[in-house]
Design an enzyme around this catalytic site. Sequence first.
Site, short mmCIF file in Angstrom:
data_model
loop_
_atom_site.label_atom_id
_atom_site.label_comp_id
_atom_site.label_asym_id
_atom_site.label_seq_id
_atom_site.Cartn_x
_atom_site.Cartn_y
_atom_site.Cartn_z
N ASP A 33 16.57 11.03 -8.20
CA ASP A 33 18.00 11.33 -8.05
C ASP A 33 18.47 11.26 -6.61
O ASP A 33 19.52 11.82 -6.26
CB ASP A 33 18.34 12.71 -8.64
N LYS B 185 3.25 4.37 -1.20
CA LYS B 185 3.38 5.27 -2.34
C LYS B 185 4.70 6.01 -2.16
O LYS B 185 4.84 6.83 -1.25
CB LYS B 185 2.23 6.27 -2.41
N HIS C 260 -9.52 11.07 1.71
CA HIS C 260 -8.60 9.94 1.66
C HIS C 260 -7.34 10.22 2.47
O HIS C 260 -6.42 9.40 2.53
CB HIS C 260 -8.23 9.66 0.20
N ASP D 211 -1.19 18.20 19.57
CA ASP D 211 -0.74 19.42 20.25
C ASP D 211 -0.14 20.47 19.30
O ASP D 211 0.69 21.29 19.72
CB ASP D 211 0.29 19.08 21.33
N LYS E 211 -4.58 10.61 5.31
CA LYS E 211 -4.18 9.73 6.41
C LYS E 211 -3.18 10.49 7.28
O LYS E 211 -1.96 10.41 7.09
CB LYS E 211 -3.55 8.45 5.85
N HIS F 125 0.82 -1.21 0.00
CA HIS F 125 0.00 0.00 0.00
C HIS F 125 0.86 1.26 0.00
O HIS F 125 0.34 2.38 0.09
CB HIS F 125 -0.91 -0.03 1.24
#
Length: 484
Positions: free
Chosen positions: A231, A226, A402, A409, A404, A224
């Site tokens: 470089d 990404k 979507h 604080d 996450k 899952h």
Amino acid sequence: MTIISTVFWIIIFLNSILAIFTVFREKERDIAAIWAWLLVIIMLPGFGYIIYLFLGRKISREKIFTIQSQERIGMEQLVESQKKLIEAENLDVPESQYQDKTFELIQLFLNGNKSVLTKGNKIKLIHDGNDKFDRLLKDIKKAKDHIHVTYYIFRDDGIGTKLVKALEEKAKQGVEINVLYDPVGARVLGKHFFDDLRAYGGQVEPFFGSRFFLINLRLNYRNHRKIVVIDGKIGYTGGFNVGDDYLGLYKNMGYWRDTHLRIEGNGVKPLQTRFLMDWNASAKKEIIKYDERYFPFSGLIGETDMQIVSSGPDNEMHAIKKGFIKMISMAKESVYIQTPYFIPDEALMETLKIAIMSGIDVKLMLPNKPDHPFIYRATLSYATELVDCGAEVYIYDNGFLHSKTIVIDEDILSVGTANFDIRSFKLNFEVNAFLYDRGLAKKQVELYKKDISTSFLLTEEIIQGYSKWELFKQQFSRLFSPIL
């Protein structure tokens, strides 16, 4: 009828005995998952075994050993380079700089996940798909040496084609291109989608299994992550996959609200490491060995200190989940969470309840457009429980959420690929950035409050208005939450 009835009950009895034997024979599975799988197999005689065959079996110790062995190929030099990085930039985490429990969080990742703290990174917080891909394509165009890409979902549509064409152009110029995709997330890709990229010298590999469902018995364990590394100097990670829906072009989903990071500095090195290890665990022929050009020295170019933390079914540490628990438990004022799926295990749920009862301002934001109705109903069940405890739960009503993220604080921020659910914590291969930057954390809180303006509060009145049928569906879905 007596014979038919007898045969029926014999089948049910044998099915139940076989279900118990099948599920319990796999050691080290948590009790909640055991009961959930027993429920599936017993309720669906025959068909339940097929589901279990593809989705329930744990990764064998032999397979885990193979993955870990392949990960280590050529990585000894990388370990040494990380040590040199720590020595060169004095990244020994002085307790005087990171006080109290923040120091403990950093140490948790250092000791449990070997996650190096990198200092002085330049971070761009991205929350719009068009912005993310505009920046990414511009960075790809400037690449000189290599481009490493991992995505869970890769679609053969407008932005998918545009990204692959950009990679093809760089491959023509002699830039090293390596693309790793998840065979389930990219299941709709045409067979020849990457043919031209391969023809120009690019390397493309599926992660951990075949694209053909009938022969892939590890459907439940997905990459899952990404990750894009350009470089060794620029890195991307977060929630956006590759597809037109992430640009808000799917009418049924509307605007796509997500969060991604563009990273410059030595924080790119752990992302590079993660990609190389995933590649070497997946590649059938061309593994990538350590080379200094993958890890150029960046120096201190920004204000953000960060750790890149990964987790997956190959490691029982569950580092991202433990990091979330630690963050919530160390909060003194506020905990703000955004996630499309909210299916916490007992430890996380108890930690959140303790924070709420301790007077901490706990806010949770969920989407109003479910892309997985069964999972969404379980999510609402857990969210309702938090509302009963005193948390504020917001339903994002401006498209699909979507993102996450978790911020405490207005001080520490986590952005990554892991949802707030059991699947992300135990079944999927995930990666999150934990950012120690008060300025960046405040920006995330500002974005959160902006999102609240296009959300509605999940109130007791709304909950009491649920029909008995809706409440049943929520509770029924929750029964299977350990395996969702």
